[in-house]
Scaffold this active site. Structure first.
Site, PDB file in Angstrom:
ATOM      1  N   ARG A  88       0.822  -1.208   0.000  1.00  0.00           N
ATOM      2  CA  ARG A  88       0.000   0.000   0.000  1.00  0.00           C
ATOM      3  C   ARG A  88       0.862   1.266   0.000  1.00  0.00           C
ATOM      4  O   ARG A  88       0.375   2.349  -0.271  1.00  0.00           O
ATOM      5  CB  ARG A  88      -0.897   0.023   1.253  1.00  0.00           C
ATOM      6  CG  ARG A  88      -2.004  -1.005   1.236  1.00  0.00           C
ATOM      7  CD  ARG A  88      -2.739  -1.046   2.562  1.00  0.00           C
ATOM      8  NE  ARG A  88      -3.321   0.226   2.974  1.00  0.00           N
ATOM      9  CZ  ARG A  88      -4.482   0.702   2.531  1.00  0.00           C
ATOM     10  NH1 ARG A  88      -5.189   0.011   1.685  1.00  0.00           N
ATOM     11  NH2 ARG A  88      -4.931   1.867   2.948  1.00  0.00           N
ATOM     12  N   ARG A 138       9.414   5.804  -4.028  1.00  0.00           N
ATOM     13  CA  ARG A 138       9.633   6.611  -5.240  1.00  0.00           C
ATOM     14  C   ARG A 138      11.049   7.195  -5.279  1.00  0.00           C
ATOM     15  O   ARG A 138      11.572   7.594  -4.244  1.00  0.00           O
ATOM     16  CB  ARG A 138       8.641   7.766  -5.277  1.00  0.00           C
ATOM     17  CG  ARG A 138       7.193   7.325  -5.237  1.00  0.00           C
ATOM     18  CD  ARG A 138       6.299   8.527  -5.450  1.00  0.00           C
ATOM     19  NE  ARG A 138       4.888   8.145  -5.403  1.00  0.00           N
ATOM     20  CZ  ARG A 138       4.024   8.624  -4.521  1.00  0.00           C
ATOM     21  NH1 ARG A 138       4.406   9.506  -3.628  1.00  0.00           N
ATOM     22  NH2 ARG A 138       2.768   8.235  -4.543  1.00  0.00           N
ATOM     23  N   ARG A 172      -7.896  -5.156  14.171  1.00  0.00           N
ATOM     24  CA  ARG A 172      -7.317  -4.044  14.910  1.00  0.00           C
ATOM     25  C   ARG A 172      -8.399  -2.989  15.077  1.00  0.00           C
ATOM     26  O   ARG A 172      -9.228  -2.788  14.188  1.00  0.00           O
ATOM     27  CB  ARG A 172      -6.169  -3.374  14.142  1.00  0.00           C
ATOM     28  CG  ARG A 172      -5.201  -4.315  13.567  1.00  0.00           C
ATOM     29  CD  ARG A 172      -3.956  -4.574  14.348  1.00  0.00           C
ATOM     30  NE  ARG A 172      -3.533  -3.505  15.197  1.00  0.00           N
ATOM     31  CZ  ARG A 172      -3.225  -3.686  16.496  1.00  0.00           C
ATOM     32  NH1 ARG A 172      -3.323  -4.871  17.042  1.00  0.00           N
ATOM     33  NH2 ARG A 172      -2.810  -2.683  17.227  1.00  0.00           N
ATOM     34  N   ARG A 176      -0.304   8.421  14.560  1.00  0.00           N
ATOM     35  CA  ARG A 176      -0.339   9.635  13.752  1.00  0.00           C
ATOM     36  C   ARG A 176      -1.229  10.688  14.399  1.00  0.00           C
ATOM     37  O   ARG A 176      -2.033  10.378  15.274  1.00  0.00           O
ATOM     38  CB  ARG A 176      -0.791   9.363  12.309  1.00  0.00           C
ATOM     39  CG  ARG A 176      -1.961   8.422  12.163  1.00  0.00           C
ATOM     40  CD  ARG A 176      -2.170   8.030  10.683  1.00  0.00           C
ATOM     41  NE  ARG A 176      -3.213   7.012  10.590  1.00  0.00           N
ATOM     42  CZ  ARG A 176      -3.544   6.355   9.499  1.00  0.00           C
ATOM     43  NH1 ARG A 176      -2.916   6.600   8.367  1.00  0.00           N
ATOM     44  NH2 ARG A 176      -4.503   5.455   9.508  1.00  0.00           N
ATOM     45  N   GLU A 208      -3.994   9.233  17.066  1.00  0.00           N
ATOM     46  CA  GLU A 208      -4.548   7.908  16.761  1.00  0.00           C
ATOM     47  C   GLU A 208      -3.701   6.824  17.434  1.00  0.00           C
ATOM     48  O   GLU A 208      -2.492   6.780  17.256  1.00  0.00           O
ATOM     49  CB  GLU A 208      -4.542   7.728  15.234  1.00  0.00           C
ATOM     50  CG  GLU A 208      -5.052   6.387  14.784  1.00  0.00           C
ATOM     51  CD  GLU A 208      -5.059   6.253  13.253  1.00  0.00           C
ATOM     52  OE1 GLU A 208      -5.390   7.222  12.550  1.00  0.00           O
ATOM     53  OE2 GLU A 208      -4.705   5.162  12.768  1.00  0.00           O
ATOM     54  N   TYR A 244      -9.373  -5.533   3.709  1.00  0.00           N
ATOM     55  CA  TYR A 244      -9.165  -4.096   3.840  1.00  0.00           C
ATOM     56  C   TYR A 244      -9.592  -3.422   2.539  1.00  0.00           C
ATOM     57  O   TYR A 244      -8.891  -3.489   1.547  1.00  0.00           O
ATOM     58  CB  TYR A 244      -7.705  -3.745   4.160  1.00  0.00           C
ATOM     59  CG  TYR A 244      -7.652  -2.279   4.480  1.00  0.00           C
ATOM     60  CD1 TYR A 244      -7.810  -1.844   5.784  1.00  0.00           C
ATOM     61  CD2 TYR A 244      -7.587  -1.334   3.479  1.00  0.00           C
ATOM     62  CE1 TYR A 244      -7.881  -0.503   6.069  1.00  0.00           C
ATOM     63  CE2 TYR A 244      -7.663   0.009   3.765  1.00  0.00           C
ATOM     64  CZ  TYR A 244      -7.807   0.413   5.058  1.00  0.00           C
ATOM     65  OH  TYR A 244      -7.894   1.741   5.343  1.00  0.00           O
ATOM     66  N   ASP A 276     -10.649   0.116   0.581  1.00  0.00           N
ATOM     67  CA  ASP A 276     -10.816   1.560   0.583  1.00  0.00           C
ATOM     68  C   ASP A 276     -12.244   1.868   0.136  1.00  0.00           C
ATOM     69  O   ASP A 276     -12.928   1.001  -0.417  1.00  0.00           O
ATOM     70  CB  ASP A 276      -9.810   2.199  -0.382  1.00  0.00           C
ATOM     71  CG  ASP A 276      -8.439   2.373   0.267  1.00  0.00           C
ATOM     72  OD1 ASP A 276      -8.391   2.617   1.484  1.00  0.00           O
ATOM     73  OD2 ASP A 276      -7.430   2.265  -0.451  1.00  0.00           O
TER      74      ASP A 276
END
Ligand code: FAD
Ligand code: UDP
Length: 379
Positions: A174, A178, A252, A283, A306, A354, A356
């Site tokens: 995920r 780069r 989780r 985060r 979080e 999972y 999106d």
């Protein structure tokens, strides 16, 4: 009379409901356990600051699926927000996902793209990427040991409370790596936040005379009256549906600790990841930055820290842990699912995947086309 009962008013349930009402003229009843519509995508305006808060953590909409993009634009317009994330490590901020600027800052170098690639390739064995059997092996094969230790190991241990050697390798896919200065978190063609907020979008999807949403209604209080009597789309947890017959699937959950801070700008961006293990949260979200087009007041801002932990039975399940033990149980539950008469299982909880938002919507459109619509046509 109800033609179709849908358990759960998240994006999956709402998409099926909207399609069934519009395309087949079915009377749809959505049962929702919570006191609001929309599942985890729900948001609300914070009374103190007037800022739209994503109740279940920042939700960034992004997709490269043209059918989904066209579909969602029927219910909301989007701003042109592009998600940028920074990671804090040893007190310094670095672009995340790891890019050319992250590499140069971390190693104190001034490499161009080609030499940065060569530099990282000197630290990894490319063949290990495909042969990696767990998250740690694949991450090290992609970014090398030093960047793994700084930005992935601690964060992943906090996020999953599981040794990265025991997590599936795919989790790290995920996160792109780069060698350019591209800092966008997502690679998708389309990205943005709903201009009038998530709740307006979700309510627009349910706005049809054939759709009734019943809030504060747990399906399990009425299950025995419904199964076998009316077709059902179930988007809750699979193990709960079958009364945990083969044991619980691992999830989780997250805890959000929100605070109003008396400044117009706390961290300059909507999400900062905390890479190091000595910081207990993963985060910090600062929701005002998701809507730069809004004239939010500048006296105060709302942030959420979080924290991640294993879900107990009464917690909200968020991320499937998906260990090999979970996958073995899932195989057994899937056999029961196939044999459950006139019940379709879908969505994040109902498929133990999972997904999106765009994936939940795409999967609901496909299930409607391929299974639900033909079922009603053949009656
Ligand atoms: P959900 O939204 O979970 O909806 C399921 C609904 O079923 C819930 O409302 C639940 O209350 C209800 N339900 C369950 N059991 C019962 C019962 N027994 N009776 C009645 N109702 C019941 N996606 C993105 O695209 N971008 C993001 O940035 C992003 N961030 C995320 C952050 C977090 C913390 C989480 C958890 C998810 C995130 N997602 C994101 C994923 C997104 O939330 C999901 O794709 C979407 O919610 C899936 O919709 P769904 O309908 O499958 O499930
Ligand atoms: N990850 C990491 N460091 C980061 C961000 C992500 O190690 O700063 C890893 C972590 O294992 C996480 C995975 O990459 O579970 C996927 O990250 P993503 O941001 O997609 O997770 P989500 O937003 O779904 O929590």
């Amino acid at each position: 009379m109800t033609d179709l009962v849908i358990v759960g008013s998240g994006f999956y349930g709402l998409t099926v409901a909207q399609q069934a009402a519009e395309r087949l003229g079915l009377k749809v009843k959505i049962l929702e356990r919570r006191n609001h519509i929309g599942g985890n995508a729900y948001s609300e305006i914070d009374a103190e600051t007037g800022i739209e808060v994503h109740t279940y953590g920042s939700h960034l909409f992004h997709t490269s699926n043209e059918r989904v993009w066209e579909y969602v634009n029927r219910f909301t317009a989007f701003n042109d927000y592009k998600h940028l994330v920074w990671a804090k490590h040893n007190g310094d901020l670095y672009p995340m996902p790891i890019n050319l600027d992250t590499i140069n800052k971390f190693f104190n170098l001034e490499l161009d793209s080609a030499s940065a690639k060569e530099f990282i390739q000197g630290q990894v064995n490319a063949d290990d990427v495909s042969s990696a059997t767990n998250l740690e092996e694949r991450a090290i094969a992609l970014v090398g040991q030093p960047l793994y230790e700084a930005f992935i190991k601690g964060y992943t241990e906090k996020q999953w409370q599981t040794d990265p050697k025991l997590l599936p390798a795919d989790v790290i896919n995920r996160l792109p790596m780069r060698f350019t200065r591209e800092h966008r978190y997502f690679n998708d063609t389309h990205e943005g936040l709903p201009l009038s907020g998530y709740t307006a979008w979700l309510e627009n999807m349910a706005d049809h005379t054939n759709i009734e949403v019943v809030l504060n209604q747990d399906f399990f209080d009425v299950k025995s009256d419904l199964v076998g009597q009316v077709p059902i789309v179930y988007t809750g947890p699979i193990d709960r549906y079958f009364n945990y017959e083969f044991g619980e699937l691992g999830w989780r959950t997250l805890d959000f600790e929100s605070e109003v801070v008396m400044t117009g700008n706390y961290q300059n961006t909507s999400v900062v990841n905390y890479s190091d293990l000595d910081v207990p949260f993963t985060r910090i979200h600062e929701y005002r930055h998701l809507h730069p087009e809004r004239n939010y007041q500048t006296d105060s801002t709302i942030i959420s820290r979080e924290y991640s932990r294993f879900a107990l039975r009464n917690d909200e399940p968020y991320y499937p842990v998906n260990t090999s033990d979970d996958r073995e149980k899932l195989v057994k539950y899937r056999i029961l699912m196939e044999n459950e008469p006139n019940v379709w299982f879908g969505g994040r909880l109902g498929s133990y995947q999972y997904l999106d938002m765009h994936m939940a919507i795409a999967s609901a459109l496909t299930a409607f086309d391929n299974e639900i619509s033909p079922f009603f046509a053949s009656r």
